[in-house]
Design a protein around this motif. Structure first.
Motif, PDB file in Angstrom:
ATOM      1  N   THR A  36     -14.430  -0.268   2.443  1.00 23.65           N
ATOM      2  CA  THR A  36     -14.410  -1.627   1.910  1.00 23.65           C
ATOM      3  C   THR A  36     -13.421  -2.494   2.690  1.00 23.65           C
ATOM      4  O   THR A  36     -12.319  -2.052   2.998  1.00 23.65           O
ATOM      5  CB  THR A  36     -14.029  -1.620   0.419  1.00 23.65           C
ATOM      6  N   TYR A  44      -5.642  -6.309   4.931  1.00 21.58           N
ATOM      7  CA  TYR A  44      -5.378  -5.024   5.576  1.00 21.58           C
ATOM      8  C   TYR A  44      -6.528  -4.509   6.433  1.00 21.58           C
ATOM      9  O   TYR A  44      -6.377  -3.548   7.174  1.00 21.58           O
ATOM     10  CB  TYR A  44      -5.033  -3.965   4.522  1.00 21.58           C
ATOM     11  N   CYS A 100      -7.513   1.784   0.537  1.00 22.51           N
ATOM     12  CA  CYS A 100      -7.474   0.917  -0.642  1.00 22.51           C
ATOM     13  C   CYS A 100      -6.907   1.676  -1.836  1.00 22.51           C
ATOM     14  O   CYS A 100      -6.847   2.905  -1.847  1.00 22.51           O
ATOM     15  CB  CYS A 100      -8.878   0.386  -0.966  1.00 22.51           C
ATOM     16  N   CYS A 140     -10.947  -0.148   4.794  1.00 22.31           N
ATOM     17  CA  CYS A 140     -10.394   1.085   4.220  1.00 22.31           C
ATOM     18  C   CYS A 140     -10.824   2.260   5.083  1.00 22.31           C
ATOM     19  O   CYS A 140     -12.011   2.583   5.177  1.00 22.31           O
ATOM     20  CB  CYS A 140     -10.901   1.270   2.789  1.00 22.31           C
ATOM     21  N   ASN A 150     -10.729  -5.382   3.278  1.00 24.67           N
ATOM     22  CA  ASN A 150      -9.691  -6.142   2.607  1.00 24.67           C
ATOM     23  C   ASN A 150      -9.216  -7.229   3.557  1.00 24.67           C
ATOM     24  O   ASN A 150      -8.926  -6.959   4.729  1.00 24.67           O
ATOM     25  CB  ASN A 150      -8.515  -5.224   2.214  1.00 24.67           C
ATOM     26  N   GLN A 151      -9.129  -8.463   3.083  1.00 21.97           N
ATOM     27  CA  GLN A 151      -8.790  -9.599   3.949  1.00 21.97           C
ATOM     28  C   GLN A 151      -7.421  -9.446   4.601  1.00 21.97           C
ATOM     29  O   GLN A 151      -7.203  -9.895   5.725  1.00 21.97           O
ATOM     30  CB  GLN A 151      -8.839 -10.898   3.140  1.00 21.97           C
ATOM     31  N   GLU A 187       0.828  -1.215   0.000  1.00 21.53           N
ATOM     32  CA  GLU A 187       0.000   0.000   0.000  1.00 21.53           C
ATOM     33  C   GLU A 187       0.860   1.262   0.000  1.00 21.53           C
ATOM     34  O   GLU A 187       0.544   2.232  -0.677  1.00 21.53           O
ATOM     35  CB  GLU A 187      -0.939  -0.006   1.214  1.00 21.53           C
TER      36      GLU A 187
END
Length: 270
Positions: free
Chosen positions: A231, A236, A246, A239, A233-234, A35
């Protein structure tokens, strides 16, 4: 292994955390998480270590395998120690995990957190779970709907279509180019031009709510100069939580100057 590598050797140079998906720069070999490498490329475009212009970052599979075997102590201070590859699974069930309230930023362990939301935010909880509640018949603003038999045009007079991400696209030049688009407004996905973004906000009734629609079609709200869509994220998490953003919101934040006028209260085009 402890004699081969120290924790400071594998820390991301930007966020100072152990990267779960390590990248290294071609210019000086500095370590970044995925990221932060994306954010660097779309933002400063300068290597955070040697200041080389337009750096390139590559996924380092050897380092990823090495890091995944590195012992990590639970950040919630329960005393549990596991490898990087397993620590996220532990966090999901850690008895000392701290939950943060999205309404008032209260923080507490699971039972304390549950007691907080069912007492302090009782009305919001009931509203969220009660299916019998009727929606207000008198909206505060005009609700725009799409007539499939009528053409939809943006403020430039261009006919627009809805792409696969539910965003409006006219096929014209966006006015900028980033890592989630090719500079064209559609026709299917990616970034859209400001007039089409204006339609996104209009038909989703988001005018005046300090929000834009990212290239994935998610509503992203502006907070502290950045956009976050929430959203999950598996790898991190969510968001907008614990510093994670993201790639779509990262791009939207860097492109904000092109859309900034749409969030101004005196916008005359809506």
């Amino acid at each position: 292994m402890k004699g081969q590598i120290e924790e400071e050797d594998i820390m991301c140079i930007v966020c100072q955390d152990v990267p779960s998906n390590a990248h290294t720069s071609q210019c000086c070999g500095c370590v970044l998480c995925e990221e932060c490498s994306v954010l660097t490329i779309s933002g400063s475009k300068t290597c955070p270590h040697c200041r080389n212009q337009n750096p390139k970052f590559e996924k380092n599979m050897y380092l990823i395998k090495l890091i995944n075997k590195f012992p990590v102590i639970c950040k919630y201070e329960c005393g549990h120690v596991s490898q990087v590859s397993d620590i996220k699974n532990h966090y999901k069930s850690c008895p000392k995990k701290i939950y943060t309230c999205s309404n008032c930023e209260y923080q507490g362990k699971k039972q304390d957190f549950f007691n907080h939301i069912t007492s302090t935010h009782k009305d919001e909880v009931i509203h969220y779970f009660d299916k019998s509640q009727e929606q207000s018949s008198t909206p505060s603003k005009t609700v725009y709907t799409i007539d499939p038999l009528q053409e939809v045009k943006n403020s430039r007079g261009n006919v627009c279509q809805i792409g696969k991400t539910s965003k409006f696209f006219c096929g014209k030049n966006v006015g900028h180019k980033c890592n989630t688009c090719d500079g064209q407004c559609g026709p299917n996905d990616g970034c859209n031009c400001p007039p089409c973004m204006e339609l996104d906000l209009k038909y989703r009734n988001l005018i005046g709510k300090q929000a834009l629609i990212n290239a994935e079609g998610k509503v992203a709200f502006l907070a502290n100069g950045s956009f976050y869509c929430g959203t999950f994220n598996q790898d991190y998490g969510k968001c907008g939580k614990i510093g994670y953003k993201c790639r779509y919101c990262t791009s939207l934040t860097s492109d904000f100057p092109y859309y900034k006028h749409l969030l101004q209260s005196d916008n005359k085009n809506v």
